[in-house]
Design an enzyme around this catalytic site. Structure first.
Site, short mmCIF file in Angstrom:
data_model
loop_
_atom_site.label_atom_id
_atom_site.label_comp_id
_atom_site.label_asym_id
_atom_site.label_seq_id
_atom_site.Cartn_x
_atom_site.Cartn_y
_atom_site.Cartn_z
N LYS A 14 0.83 -1.23 -0.10
CA LYS A 14 0.13 0.00 0.09
C LYS A 14 0.82 1.24 0.11
O LYS A 14 0.61 2.11 -0.68
CB LYS A 14 -0.82 -0.10 1.15
CG LYS A 14 -1.79 -1.07 1.44
CD LYS A 14 -2.83 -0.81 2.15
CE LYS A 14 -2.44 -0.97 3.88
NZ LYS A 14 -1.77 -2.27 4.16
N ARG A 89 -10.12 0.38 8.40
CA ARG A 89 -9.51 -1.07 8.89
C ARG A 89 -10.77 -1.94 9.49
O ARG A 89 -10.71 -3.07 10.15
CB ARG A 89 -8.37 -1.09 9.77
CG ARG A 89 -7.03 -1.28 8.90
CD ARG A 89 -6.03 -0.92 10.03
NE ARG A 89 -4.84 -1.66 9.69
CZ ARG A 89 -3.75 -1.06 9.37
NH1 ARG A 89 -3.82 0.22 9.17
NH2 ARG A 89 -2.74 -1.50 9.46
N ARG A 128 11.42 -6.16 5.31
CA ARG A 128 11.21 -4.52 5.71
C ARG A 128 11.83 -4.58 7.05
O ARG A 128 12.39 -3.53 7.47
CB ARG A 128 9.69 -4.31 5.65
CG ARG A 128 9.64 -3.02 6.04
CD ARG A 128 8.03 -2.45 5.74
NE ARG A 128 7.14 -3.03 6.69
CZ ARG A 128 5.74 -3.11 6.51
NH1 ARG A 128 5.19 -2.51 5.62
NH2 ARG A 128 5.06 -3.32 7.58
N ARG A 134 10.90 -1.40 12.15
CA ARG A 134 9.72 -1.13 12.80
C ARG A 134 9.31 -2.03 13.84
O ARG A 134 9.67 -3.21 13.66
CB ARG A 134 8.56 -1.28 11.69
CG ARG A 134 8.30 0.20 11.12
CD ARG A 134 7.21 -0.21 9.85
NE ARG A 134 5.88 -0.50 10.42
CZ ARG A 134 4.99 -0.33 9.70
NH1 ARG A 134 4.84 0.05 8.59
NH2 ARG A 134 3.83 -0.90 10.24
N ARG A 145 -0.90 -8.62 14.01
CA ARG A 145 -1.31 -7.62 13.01
C ARG A 145 -2.06 -8.41 11.95
O ARG A 145 -3.05 -8.07 11.23
CB ARG A 145 -0.30 -7.09 12.46
CG ARG A 145 0.24 -5.61 13.16
CD ARG A 145 1.55 -5.15 12.83
NE ARG A 145 1.61 -4.54 11.70
CZ ARG A 145 2.71 -4.50 10.87
NH1 ARG A 145 3.74 -4.92 11.12
NH2 ARG A 145 2.60 -3.88 9.74
#
Ligand code: AMP
Length: 189
Positions: A14, A89, A128, A134, A145
């Site tokens: 996204k 969401r 990532r 992160r 998640r």
């Protein structure tokens, strides 16, 4: 004014596609994940409220998320169009977004869902993790998640499908090819 929701699980691409879409179409980009990260980084009262929740990989409660989103919309009265990334969401978030759009005399015109397998998401987020560091990309939090996505967020798809606004794009492969497929959908209507 054209408003777009870019939809997909964590790691679907996204963020990457949003950047390209903003450049091409001039959307005002609203990423609730980026906004929450800004608040936690700057230790604002909102940041303090959501830090633990975000770090656990859970969704922030709707009332907090919707209030932040509304504030962001109000900051951009001149927007040519909005690109919503990571919002809505939950179904109540989708309903709130429709109500805000309607109150401003506009609507959500396109919902584009990036379709990516769970295996691919995990591979991408592992990558990532080594680049962005992160906290919520760690394995255990990532599991939370992904669970949040498949238990709560997935219900947003039938919501938009029933309204006849949902389109899907295959989200695996060359980034530019995926981008072209999204643009084709946007330019068609
Ligand atoms: P993201 O960068 O979009 O994956 O978002 C990172 C985190 O921010 C999520 O795991 C949630 O804790 C929080 N978050 C972002 N957007 C939302 C939303 N629309 N509703 C609830 N929580 C959100």
């Amino acid at each position: 004014m054209i408003n777009l929701v870019l939809f997909g699980p964590p790691g679907a691409g996204k963020g990457t596609q949003s950047e390209k879409l903003i450049q091409k179409y001039g959307f005002v980009h609203i990423s609730t994940g980026d906004l929450f990260r800004w608040h936690t980084k700057n230790d604002t009262p909102l940041g303090k409220r959501v830090k633990e929740i975000m770090n656990s990989g859970a969704l922030v409660p709707d009332e907090i998320t919707i209030a932040m989103l509304k504030e962001e919309l109000d900051k951009n009265p001149q927007a040519k169009g909005f690109l919503f990334d990571g919002f809505p969401r939950t179904v109540p978030q989708a309903e709130a977004l429709d109500a805000f759009m309607k109150a401003n005399g506009t609507a959500i015109h396109h919902v584009i869902a990036l379709e990516v397998t769970e295996e691919e998401l995990r591979t991408r987020i592992a990558k990532r993790r080594t680049i962005e560091n992160r906290a919520d990309d760690e394995e255990e939090k990532l599991n939370k998640r992904i669970t949040e996505y498949f238990t709560k967020t997935i219900h947003v798809l039938p919501y938009y499908k029933n309204l006849g606004r949902l389109n899907s794009v295959h989200g695996i492969g060359n980034i530019d090819d995926i981008f072209i497929n999204i643009c084709t959908l946007l330019d068609k209507k």
